[in-house]
Each structure stands twice: as C-alpha cells, then as structure tokens.
Design an enzyme around this catalytic site. Structure first.
Site, PDB file in Angstrom:
ATOM      1  N   ASN A   1      -5.430  12.133   0.667  1.00 34.81           N
ATOM      2  CA  ASN A   1      -4.413  11.383   1.591  1.00 34.81           C
ATOM      3  C   ASN A   1      -5.062  10.727   2.781  1.00 34.81           C
ATOM      4  O   ASN A   1      -6.326  10.910   2.760  1.00 34.81           O
ATOM      5  CB  ASN A   1      -3.480  12.294   2.018  1.00 34.81           C
ATOM      6  CG  ASN A   1      -2.184  11.491   2.711  1.00 34.81           C
ATOM      7  OD1 ASN A   1      -1.736  10.620   2.109  1.00 34.81           O
ATOM      8  ND2 ASN A   1      -1.843  11.601   4.073  1.00 34.81           N
ATOM      9  N   LYS A   2      -4.550   9.587   3.486  1.00 37.57           N
ATOM     10  CA  LYS A   2      -5.168   8.885   4.527  1.00 37.57           C
ATOM     11  C   LYS A   2      -6.153   9.682   5.327  1.00 37.57           C
ATOM     12  O   LYS A   2      -5.866  10.901   5.509  1.00 37.57           O
ATOM     13  CB  LYS A   2      -3.950   8.345   5.350  1.00 37.57           C
ATOM     14  CG  LYS A   2      -4.569   7.553   6.511  1.00 37.57           C
ATOM     15  CD  LYS A   2      -5.381   6.283   5.974  1.00 37.57           C
ATOM     16  CE  LYS A   2      -5.198   5.286   4.832  1.00 37.57           C
ATOM     17  NZ  LYS A   2      -6.026   4.532   4.455  1.00 37.57           N
TER      18      LYS A   2
ATOM     19  N   ARG B   1       0.861  -1.024   0.079  1.00 37.93           N
ATOM     20  CA  ARG B   1      -0.054  -0.102  -0.205  1.00 37.93           C
ATOM     21  C   ARG B   1       0.970   1.445  -0.061  1.00 37.93           C
ATOM     22  O   ARG B   1       2.120   1.105   0.219  1.00 37.93           O
ATOM     23  CB  ARG B   1      -0.951   0.137   1.225  1.00 37.93           C
ATOM     24  CG  ARG B   1      -0.386  -0.383   2.330  1.00 37.93           C
ATOM     25  CD  ARG B   1      -0.563   0.182   3.757  1.00 37.93           C
ATOM     26  NE  ARG B   1      -0.454   1.767   3.452  1.00 37.93           N
ATOM     27  CZ  ARG B   1       0.623   2.480   3.739  1.00 37.93           C
ATOM     28  NH1 ARG B   1       1.958   1.614   4.018  1.00 37.93           N
ATOM     29  NH2 ARG B   1       0.648   3.552   3.617  1.00 37.93           N
ATOM     30  N   GLY B   2       0.235   2.471  -0.264  1.00 38.88           N
ATOM     31  CA  GLY B   2       0.971   3.624  -0.174  1.00 38.88           C
ATOM     32  C   GLY B   2       1.137   4.229  -1.737  1.00 38.88           C
ATOM     33  O   GLY B   2       1.270   3.026  -2.414  1.00 38.88           O
ATOM     34  N   ALA B   3       1.010   5.204  -2.198  1.00 36.06           N
ATOM     35  CA  ALA B   3       0.874   5.538  -3.449  1.00 36.06           C
ATOM     36  C   ALA B   3       2.067   5.190  -4.307  1.00 36.06           C
ATOM     37  O   ALA B   3       2.048   4.385  -5.365  1.00 36.06           O
ATOM     38  CB  ALA B   3       0.763   7.020  -3.762  1.00 36.06           C
TER      39      ALA B   3
ATOM     40  N   ASP C   1      -1.995  10.594  -2.172  1.00 34.78           N
ATOM     41  CA  ASP C   1      -2.484   9.387  -3.133  1.00 34.78           C
ATOM     42  C   ASP C   1      -2.809  10.183  -4.410  1.00 34.78           C
ATOM     43  O   ASP C   1      -2.608   9.267  -5.486  1.00 34.78           O
ATOM     44  CB  ASP C   1      -3.581   8.791  -2.609  1.00 34.78           C
ATOM     45  CG  ASP C   1      -3.116   7.609  -1.239  1.00 34.78           C
ATOM     46  OD1 ASP C   1      -2.682   8.087  -0.331  1.00 34.78           O
ATOM     47  OD2 ASP C   1      -3.041   6.611  -1.952  1.00 34.78           O
TER      48      ASP C   1
ATOM     49  N   GLN D   1      -1.551   2.299  10.188  1.00 38.20           N
ATOM     50  CA  GLN D   1      -0.315   2.675   9.398  1.00 38.20           C
ATOM     51  C   GLN D   1       0.502   3.260  10.051  1.00 38.20           C
ATOM     52  O   GLN D   1       1.719   3.022   9.740  1.00 38.20           O
ATOM     53  CB  GLN D   1      -0.671   2.989   7.897  1.00 38.20           C
ATOM     54  CG  GLN D   1      -1.410   2.234   7.183  1.00 38.20           C
ATOM     55  CD  GLN D   1      -3.073   2.484   7.131  1.00 38.20           C
ATOM     56  OE1 GLN D   1      -3.633   2.666   8.187  1.00 38.20           O
ATOM     57  NE2 GLN D   1      -3.872   2.136   5.995  1.00 38.20           N
TER      58      GLN D   1
HETATM   59  O1  MRU Z   1      -4.669   3.243   2.527  1.00 36.56           O
HETATM   60  P1  MRU Z   1      -3.104   3.340   2.306  1.00 36.56           P
HETATM   61  O2  MRU Z   1      -2.443   2.851   3.647  1.00 36.56           O
HETATM   62  O3  MRU Z   1      -2.713   2.957   0.888  1.00 36.56           O
HETATM   63  O4  MRU Z   1      -2.996   5.051   2.331  1.00 36.56           O
HETATM   64  C1  MRU Z   1      -1.688   5.578   2.179  1.00 36.56           C
HETATM   65  C2  MRU Z   1      -1.603   6.879   2.468  1.00 36.56           C
HETATM   66  O5  MRU Z   1      -2.735   7.543   2.425  1.00 36.56           O
HETATM   67  C3  MRU Z   1      -0.238   7.452   2.085  1.00 36.56           C
HETATM   68  O6  MRU Z   1      -0.162   8.466   2.909  1.00 36.56           O
HETATM   69  C4  MRU Z   1      -0.039   7.917   0.814  1.00 36.56           C
HETATM   70  O7  MRU Z   1      -0.245   6.942   0.018  1.00 36.56           O
HETATM   71  C5  MRU Z   1       1.185   8.761   0.576  1.00 36.56           C
HETATM   72  S1  MRU Z   1       2.352   7.418   0.726  1.00 36.56           S
HETATM   73  C6  MRU Z   1       3.838   8.127   0.230  1.00 36.56           C
END
Ligand code: MRU
Length: 377
Positions: free
Chosen positions: A271-272, A57-59, A261, A220
């Site tokens: 973002n999250k 996970r994470g962009a 994201d 996370q």
């Molecule tokens: O649902 P997730 O854990 O994939 O969410 C991720 C985030 O919101 C991160 O902050 C985002 O992807 C930035 S990662 C560099």
C-alpha cells in the site's frame, strides 16, 4: 463545505458513447481539489498516460480502467492484444489493473472464438465485422460487471469493517480513525475500501474524527481524502505524515485503516508508501491496524513480500513541490510508491467476502475463498 456525497456522488470514471465513438471519461485526480476536470480518453496511449500520471489511481478503479480500456480498444478497432499489454504494464504494483485487463480480454477473445465456432459452417470471412462487434460488446459487459461488483464489494467492506471495529474497540464512543492515502469513491465503483468503513461509521454517528495523513509526496491524503471527507460532511483533520507518531503517543488514535494495492498469499500488503511506519506505530501503541480491500486485491500467485514489485517513481515528485524546486539540483532521490506491511503487523483484513483475523500462532496464510473467517453473514 457542507455538500453531501449522497447529492452529488463522485464519479471517477464513466463510459460515454459519443457521436464520434466511445470514450472513457476520467475525473482528473491530479487537479483535485482545486478543479473537477474531466479527461476524455479515446486512445490507449492517452489512457496509459493518465494511469502513469495518477490522473486515475487507486487499486480497484485501476481494475475498472484496465477493463474499460480493453473495451475501448475493441470498440474502436485497435489491436486488442497490444492495448491489453500496455494497459496491464502501465503500473506494476496494483494487481487489480492486470486483473481488469485480463477479464475484459478473456471476454473479448472467448466471444470471438464462440462466434467462429458458430459460423464455421459458413463460407464466411474470418474478419467478419459482426464477430468483432459482438466481442467488443462482451468486453464492455465484462467491464460493467466489474464496476457493479466493485460497488457491491465497497458496501460489504463498509458494513464488515464497521462491525469489526465494534469488536476490536469495544465501549469506545465515537471512533478516531487514522487513514493514509486515498481509498474512497475516487478509487472505486462504489464508496471505496478503508474510506467506506469510515463513511459507514459516520452515517451511524459513530465517527468522532478521521485523521487524514497528507501522504507525501503527492498528497493523495490531503488533496483527495480531504476532498472526499469534506463532501461527506465528516469530521476530519489533515496531518503531516510525520505528525502521526505524536498523535498515537497522545492516545488520539483508536484504529488505523488502510487500503491495499496487492495482498500476497502470506498476507504481505503493498500500500502507499508511509503505510509501514503507521503499522509499526500502531503495534507499539496497541492500536488495531486494519487492511481493507476487495478480494480481487488478494493475489494468491504472489507468495510473499519479495515477489511484489514496488513501483519506483520519478525523482521530481520528491524534489519539487507544487512545481517549485525544493532540493538542490541533481540530488539523489529514493521514491518508492508503496510500502509492504508484513502480515505480523496487521490486526485484520477486511475483505468484501469476510474478515480474516490472526489465529493464535499468528499464521496468516490467506487461501481464499475457503478460509475466510468470522464476521461474515
Ligand atoms: O499511488 P496510488 O495513489 O495509486 O496509491 C494508491 C494506494 O496506495 C491506495 O491506498 C490503494 O490503492 C488502495 S485504494 C483502495
């Protein structure tokens, strides 16, 4: 824990050419920090399931998984168009996922086309296996290029973000930074986005504390950012998301750093979930709020917040905690995975290509690459 990240860098994914064919090996993020378990993915459904369960996970790393996923399909002889469709749609918000899929698919298809043109004079067979081998190699090369580019982007964001904080928080000794979710090596081909800035400051001896929001509902922050901060030897403290307000009120936060994201053309930032209240708190308390992301997360085809699809996730993520029920059966649940932070609450966007800061009229239109302002070089 005193282990140094330099000695054993976290590897969120790797391509493996095994005797039974290629595989994409993922570090299973659902098991951290308790266990460092690898998931060996040799099929697209396994990979899609890993993305949906947040095993990866994470962009930025989703972009890499998308690209390597297409390469995997090509190398294993699966239907590439189908694989690309299921990978790109596995999660809707992070733009990097579909970007990674698209880049590898374009490399695959253009190689097939070139091959067909080169061999058009031959009597040859349209299903020439050599054409597919070359196309699969091109898809893999595209994924590997993205991987290297992401590592470079992390380095740039770390440097630029650390420099920007010197300007925004002048005279502060060690900085106390608050971050949300997880944005380090686990989400990147390099050292991440927002976390890379904190790490750069830590290496310069200028990080007094990283405040780590636990990041409900899936933690996370406490599980993953805590894991990364501990490995890096950073001073860090985990807090319940709802404790952030009193921390600001006590004057304990010098700046907030988040990842993204998707950043729409007007600067609206997905973002999250939990990012928006932090942005409001930061504005109320006069604290800089920085969005740190590679330029690949800026999506000029998404004009504004309304055009961003916010993923809604399953109710059990809220009604259960560590596998135990914490709500009455059948309780209605609101579980968006992301917030959208309006550009008016962002103090600066730290991209790998430079830093965007607001102009006097608070106009934020991002039109990359030509309008990247200040602090680059
Ligand atoms: O649902 P997730 O854990 O994939 O969410 C991720 C985030 O919101 C991160 O902050 C985002 O992807 C930035 S990662 C560099």
């Amino acid at each position: 824990m005193v282990a140094s990240d330099e000695l054993s860098p976290i590897q969120p994914l790797r391509w493996e050419q095994g005797p039974d064919g290629p595989a994409l090996v993922l570090l299973d993020q659902t098991q951290l920090p308790g266990a460092e378990t690898e998931l060996v993915c040799t099929s697209i459904p396994t990979l899609v399931d890993a993305i949906r369960r947040l095993a990866v996970r994470g962009a930025p790393v989703l972009g890499l998984v998308g690209a390597y996923g297409v390469a995997l399909a090509a190398a294993r002889g699966f239907e590439v168009a189908d694989a690309a469709g299921s990978l790109a749609n596995a999660r809707p918000t992070a733009v990097n996922l579909s970007l990674g899929v698209r880049r590898a698919r374009e490399a695959y298809e253009s190689t097939l086309k070139d091959y067909a043109e080169r061999h058009s004079a031959d009597s040859g067979d349209a299903e020439d296996p050599q054409a597919f081998r070359e196309a699969a190699a091109a898809a893999l090369a595209a994924a590997q290029l993205m991987h290297r580019q992401d590592a470079d982007a992390s380095r740039r964001m770390g440097e630029l973000g650390a420099r920007l904080l010197d300007e925004l928080v002048p005279g502060a000794g060690g900085l106390r930074l608050l971050t949300h979710c997880n944005t380090g090596r686990l989400v990147s081909g390099g050292e991440g986005t927002a976390f890379a800035v904190a790490l750069a400051l830590h290496r310069q001896g200028r990080l007094a504390r990283l405040w780590v929001d636990e990041t409900r509902p899936l933690l996370q922050g406490s599980r993953l950012t805590g894991y990364e901060a501990a490995r890096s030897g950073m001073p860090y403290t985990i807090l319940a998301d709802s404790a952030a307000g009193s921390l600001f009120a006590a004057g304990e936060v010098d700046a907030v750093l988040i990842g993204a994201d998707r950043i729409a053309a007007d600067g609206s930032t997905a973002n999250k979930v939990g990012s928006y209240p932090l942005a409001v708190l930061a504005r109320h308390h006069g604290v800089p709020f920085l969005v740190v992301a590679p330029e690949s997360t800026v999506d000029l085809e998404t004009p504004d917040a309304e055009a961003i699809t916010v993923e809604q996730r399953s109710a059990h993520e809220v009604t259960e905690f560590a596998g135990r029920s914490v709500a009455p059966p059948g309780a209605a649940v609101y579980n968006p995975a992301f917030d959208i932070v309006p550009p008016s609450l962002v103090s600066a966007y730290v991209l790998d290509s430079g830093v965007l800061v607001p102009n006097e009229s608070q106009e934020w239109r991002i039109s990359l690459p030509s309008v990247v302002q200040i602090t680059d070089g």
